[in-house]
Enzyme design. Structure first.
Site, short mmCIF file in Angstrom:
data_model
loop_
_atom_site.label_atom_id
_atom_site.label_comp_id
_atom_site.label_asym_id
_atom_site.label_seq_id
_atom_site.Cartn_x
_atom_site.Cartn_y
_atom_site.Cartn_z
N GLU A 1 0.91 -1.16 0.15
CA GLU A 1 -0.15 -0.04 -0.10
C GLU A 1 0.88 1.29 0.06
O GLU A 1 1.62 1.68 0.84
CB GLU A 1 -0.75 0.16 1.27
CG GLU A 1 -2.23 0.65 1.02
CD GLU A 1 -2.11 2.04 1.76
OE1 GLU A 1 -1.84 3.07 1.24
OE2 GLU A 1 -2.20 2.21 3.06
N CYS B 1 -2.09 8.92 2.87
CA CYS B 1 -1.85 8.50 1.44
C CYS B 1 -3.25 8.87 0.63
O CYS B 1 -2.89 8.83 -0.65
CB CYS B 1 -1.63 6.97 1.48
SG CYS B 1 -2.62 6.18 2.26
C1 UN1 Z 1 -3.22 5.93 4.84
O1 UN1 Z 1 -3.12 7.17 4.86
O2 UN1 Z 1 -2.35 5.15 4.79
O3 UN1 Z 1 -9.27 6.59 4.06
C2 UN1 Z 1 -4.45 5.24 5.37
C3 UN1 Z 1 -8.52 7.11 4.81
C4 UN1 Z 1 -8.05 6.53 6.18
C5 UN1 Z 1 -6.92 5.34 6.10
C6 UN1 Z 1 -5.62 6.20 5.30
N1 UN1 Z 1 -9.21 5.48 6.47
O4 UN1 Z 1 -7.95 8.36 4.76
#
Ligand code: UN1
Length: 514
Positions: free
Chosen positions: A270, A304
């Protein structure tokens, strides 16, 4: 004017006290040494100080942790899944009980505002609940056999030790996504958290160990190793680690993927995102602006899933920019633990330098930058910035890069095809969104020739996904899926079973042999 609560930044002593209180409430027996001692520095982006030094694990410790988790796997794999689920249920209860203690640590170490830190712990509780249900739902298919008196079916079995490598920005939820699912699937876990967030990791480890003790599960089912690259490499290269689930940069994934593949291990990656939202002429602009501001400026642009690009129809682009800029100008920036502040600090100096570099590159490409300055907080080590809105004449090289900071590039389009093309033109493929009230545009965006991302939303932003869906993305994002839906299959291996209950031995494909 941007509202900045500079005068209310907590001191390092204050932050140390908060950490001690939270760890004590959680029951974590942490060895917290003074800064500059040998070990792993535990700091806070709130003040930019190192608060403590915590014990660092060696490669030999990692070896021992993998061996212990591999040994524990031998019994855990045959423990009935609903019994394994009881461990995760207990973890969920403890997380509920210590929600605010753990959120305090998330705020101190990752700099998240309190509401988002509480949300991150809620995400852990949610995934525990999901995993407990899953512990009674691990199913396989029965498939029609071409042969009389035969049954064809699939069974799913645990894979072994799962190495979990997590990033600073979701220091606890991503561990929980992996660990809750891996444990009900019958795997055991060795976790290497980000070097930037060792305190939250100590707290999570204390909670899982307590959950193990409470339900009578061996603590070796979930181990923690803290340290740098050497430790991560051990997890990546050790053949006893059946699955490496790694969250982080594309650069990290480029190393992890091939190294795990070289030993025929499984990798779940990821990696980076470069998420866009298309805003069409029919969009509800009030709603779009609110969603854009949360997705782009929330978590100081360090998810992310953070919104990094807006692709606005030329007919509404001016109006949209005006409104987003106005919202940005009124965002309270400052101490993330102060109620009312919405944008906390960047994680470290490098994040700030990357932001400055990206904004310079954008300007050189003809970008018009609004915001994006550092706020003087009288402390060299803390980096508070106002989110930047950058109107770009085109999707140039810099826009193709993920800069882990609150920079929102605005591009324009004339027809939906070219908007979708822009959405898909970057190397990353995590999240995407369209704001429209036209069902044809919404459906087109989610169709095979629409967004190429793992997440394609309509009328909500790119961040803040629920745990019930599968989470992850395509292209340089790495292709992995974690969290909900049938992501559990990545943590298990599939066996195809054909059972002959007839007295004959018919061969498949009508083959005759003797
Ligand atoms: C991440 O930034 O690695 O959808 C995860 C989202 C969160 C998870 C982010 N539930 O922004």
């Amino acid at each position: 004017m941007t509202v900045m609560h500079t005068n209310t930044l907590p001191t390092a002593t204050d932050l140390r006290d908060r950490v001690r209180v939270a760890l004590q409430a959680i029951g974590a027996d942490a060895r917290l040494e003074a800064p500059n001692q040998p070990g792993l520095p535990a700091g806070s982006p709130i003040s930019g100080n190192v608060l403590f030094t915590v014990p660092e694990h060696t490669a030999a410790d990692t070896e021992e942790a993998i061996a212990a988790a591999a040994a524990a796997f031998l019994d855990w794999r045959t423990t009935p899944a609903p019994v394994r689920g009881a461990l995760v249920a207990r973890l969920g209860e403890l997380l509920t009980e210590h929600k605010s203690d753990l959120a305090t640590l998330v705020t101190v170490e990752a700099g998240k505002i309190t509401s988002e830190a509480l949300g991150e712990v809620q995400e852990m509780i949610d995934i525990c609940q999901f995993a407990v249900g899953l512990s009674r739902q691990l199913y396989g298919k029965t498939i029609a056999s071409e042969r009389p008196g035969h049954r064809l079916m699939e069974t799913w079995h645990p894979v072994g030790v799962v190495g979990v490598i997590t990033a600073f920005n979701f220091p606890v939820a991503v561990w929980a996504w992996n660990t809750a699912i891996a444990l009900v699937c019958g795997d055991t876990v060795v976790w290497k958290p980000s070097e930037l967030t060792p305190l939250t990791a100590i707290a999570c480890q204390a909670l899982i160990e307590r959950a193990c003790a409470d339900v009578g599960a061996p603590p070796e089912v979930s181990r923690l190793v803290q340290g740098g690259r050497e430790i991560g490499e051990k997890l990546v290269d050790d053949p006893r680690v059946a699955l490496v689930s790694a969250t982080g940069s594309v650069r990290m994934g480029r190393e992890v993927g091939p190294r795990v593949a070289a030993r025929f291990g499984k990798a779940l990656l990821e990696l980076g995102g470069n998420n866009a939202a298309i805003v069409t002429p029919s969009a509800d602009l009030d709603l779009a602006v609110r969603a854009i501001v949360f997705s782009a400026a929330g978590t100081a642009g360090q998810r992310c899933t953070t919104l990094r690009r807006v692709i606005a129809h030329t007919s509404i682009a001016e109006e949209l920019c005006r409104r987003v800029a106005a919202a940005y100008a009124s965002l309270p920036i400052g101490d993330p633990s102060t109620e009312g502040n919405l944008v906390g600090p960047l994680i470290h100096a490098r994040a700030y330098r990357d932001m400055v570099g990206a904004l310079e590159a954008a300007r050189a490409d003809g970008g018009e930058v609004i915001g994006g300055h550092r706020h003087d907080v009288g402390d060299e080590g803390a980096y508070y910035v106002s989110p930047a809105l950058v109107r770009m004449p085109a999707q140039t090289e810099v826009v193709h890069h993920e800069t882990f900071a609150p920079i929102l590039y605005v591009l324009t389009y004339e027809d939906l095809d070219s908007a979708i093309e822009l959405n898909n033109a970057v190397p990353q493929g995590l999240s995407s969104a369209i704001f429209t009230t036209d069902i044809r545009e919404a459906e087109r965006f989610m169709a095979a020739d629409g967004s190429d991302c793992g997440i394609a939303n309509v009328n909500i932003g790119t961040s803040g996904a629920e745990i019930g869906g599968a989470f992850g993305g395509e292209k340089q994002t790495g292709g992995g899926r974690e969290s909900g839906s049938d992501s559990w299959k990545a943590y298990m291996r599939r066996a195809t079973n054909t059972v002959n209950y007839s007295g004959e031995l018919p061969l498949a494909q009508g083959v005759r042999f003797g």
